[in-house]
Design a protein around this motif. Structure first.
Motif, short mmCIF file in Angstrom:
data_model
loop_
_atom_site.label_atom_id
_atom_site.label_comp_id
_atom_site.label_asym_id
_atom_site.label_seq_id
_atom_site.Cartn_x
_atom_site.Cartn_y
_atom_site.Cartn_z
N TYR A 133 0.83 -1.20 0.00
CA TYR A 133 0.00 0.00 0.00
C TYR A 133 0.87 1.25 0.00
O TYR A 133 0.57 2.22 -0.71
CB TYR A 133 -0.91 0.00 1.23
CG TYR A 133 -1.79 1.23 1.31
CD1 TYR A 133 -3.05 1.24 0.73
CD2 TYR A 133 -1.35 2.39 1.95
CE1 TYR A 133 -3.86 2.37 0.78
CE2 TYR A 133 -2.14 3.53 2.00
CZ TYR A 133 -3.39 3.51 1.42
OH TYR A 133 -4.18 4.63 1.46
N ASN A 137 1.18 4.43 -2.72
CA ASN A 137 0.85 5.77 -2.25
C ASN A 137 2.10 6.40 -1.63
O ASN A 137 2.07 6.88 -0.50
CB ASN A 137 -0.28 5.72 -1.23
CG ASN A 137 -1.56 5.13 -1.79
OD1 ASN A 137 -2.40 5.83 -2.33
ND2 ASN A 137 -1.70 3.81 -1.68
N ASP A 139 3.72 9.06 -1.84
CA ASP A 139 3.77 10.46 -1.44
C ASP A 139 2.83 10.80 -0.29
O ASP A 139 2.77 11.95 0.15
CB ASP A 139 3.43 11.37 -2.63
CG ASP A 139 4.45 11.24 -3.76
OD1 ASP A 139 5.63 10.99 -3.45
OD2 ASP A 139 4.05 11.38 -4.93
N SER A 140 2.11 9.80 0.20
CA SER A 140 1.11 10.05 1.23
C SER A 140 1.75 10.35 2.58
O SER A 140 2.72 9.71 2.99
CB SER A 140 0.18 8.84 1.37
OG SER A 140 -0.72 9.02 2.45
N GLU A 203 -8.71 10.16 -1.86
CA GLU A 203 -7.48 10.42 -1.15
C GLU A 203 -7.80 10.96 0.25
O GLU A 203 -8.83 11.54 0.48
CB GLU A 203 -6.64 11.44 -1.91
CG GLU A 203 -6.16 10.94 -3.27
CD GLU A 203 -5.29 11.96 -3.97
OE1 GLU A 203 -5.04 13.04 -3.38
OE2 GLU A 203 -4.86 11.69 -5.10
N ASN A 254 -6.06 3.23 7.17
CA ASN A 254 -5.58 4.59 6.89
C ASN A 254 -6.24 5.57 7.86
O ASN A 254 -7.40 5.90 7.73
CB ASN A 254 -5.94 4.97 5.46
CG ASN A 254 -5.11 6.13 4.97
OD1 ASN A 254 -4.20 6.56 5.65
ND2 ASN A 254 -5.45 6.64 3.81
#
Length: 256
Positions: A133, A137, A139-140, A203, A254
């Motif tokens: 995951y 993602n 840049d999360s 997002e 998340n």
């Protein structure tokens, strides 16, 4: 009081050791204990209240959870966060949903795999699910916490090992009537929902559906490679009861 607590703890440890699936029960107990001691449970007043509590929760999740951007910026320092994140949950619903699925599907899977193999399988697949995951993602800045990736791997392995096991499900679109279906019907349907949701997930904070999909595929793939045609499924391995069927937890990994 301390003596009573120590006696109770000793009895619990002995019971877990004698249980048919000590690793499953131990994981459930550990996740519950960590949650109760953390700021999300509301039981530990040292974290404060109001804005102070919210700040403590955010700091707690960022410290123990996976932050994709931080993981790849400082891989050595953050290398263990996909492990610690497996034991941290963001809410009571998140915790209880995950533990219910782990209890239902973990016992038989551990009995089939064995204690040591199951523990390594759980942590390894959970780590890779969160890592996958994070890669998707990268840049999360959102914290990723929860055991859903590892538990999804257990569901995937269960599907291969016990495809004919009857799973009692409560389906919302059928007015939550308790219906029994074989695992080969329920679990692929659940995985399909996770895949569909992963493609539509917005997002920001929410459920890390992609971690569920990755974990499920890893678990099924491992069981298929490890056991293959040698799977020996006993007649009537017990009825797994769980509800609702669509996800292992209403709120996923998340977290803000």
């Amino acid at each position: 009081m301390i003596r009573e607590w120590s006696t109770t703890a000793a009895r619990t440890v002995r019971a877990a050791r004698g249980a048919p699936a000590p690793q499953t029960y131990g994981l459930i107990a550990l996740c519950c204990l960590i949650f109760l001691l953390g700021p999300a449970s509301g039981f530990t007043h040292s974290y404060g209240t109001g804005d102070a509590l919210l700040a403590a929760q955010r700091a707690y999740f960022r410290h123990w959870g996976v932050i994709p951007a931080g993981l790849f910026a400082e891989p050595v320092r953050e290398a263990l966060t996909p492990v610690t994140a497996l034991f941290v949950h963001g809410s009571w619903v998140h915790l209880l949903g995950n533990m219910l699925f782990l209890f239902v599907f973990g016992v038989l899977t551990e009995e089939r795999m064995g204690r040591v193999e199951f523990a390594l399988f759980y942590v390894g697949c959970g780590y890779l699910a969160l890592l996958g995951y994070a890669l998707a993602n990268a840049d999360s800045e959102q914290s990723l916490v929860g055991a859903s990736g590892a538990i999804s791997a257990v569901l995937g392995a269960f599907l291969h090992l016990f495809p004919r096991a009857r799973v009692t499900s409560l389906l919302p679109f059928l007015f939550f009537l308790p219906l029994r279906f074989p695992a080969w019907v329920v679990l692929p349907f659940w995985a399909g929902l996770q895949w569909y949701a992963a493609g539509r997930a917005p997002e920001g904070p929410g459920v890390a559906y992609l971690a569920h999909v990755i974990g499920f595929c890893l678990g099924f793939g491992y069981a298929w490679l490890r056991y293959g045609r040698q799977r020996r499924e006993k007649d009537g391995p017990g009825e797994a009861r769980v509800g609702p069927a669509p996800a292992p937890a209403s709120k996923g990994e998340n977290q803000p």
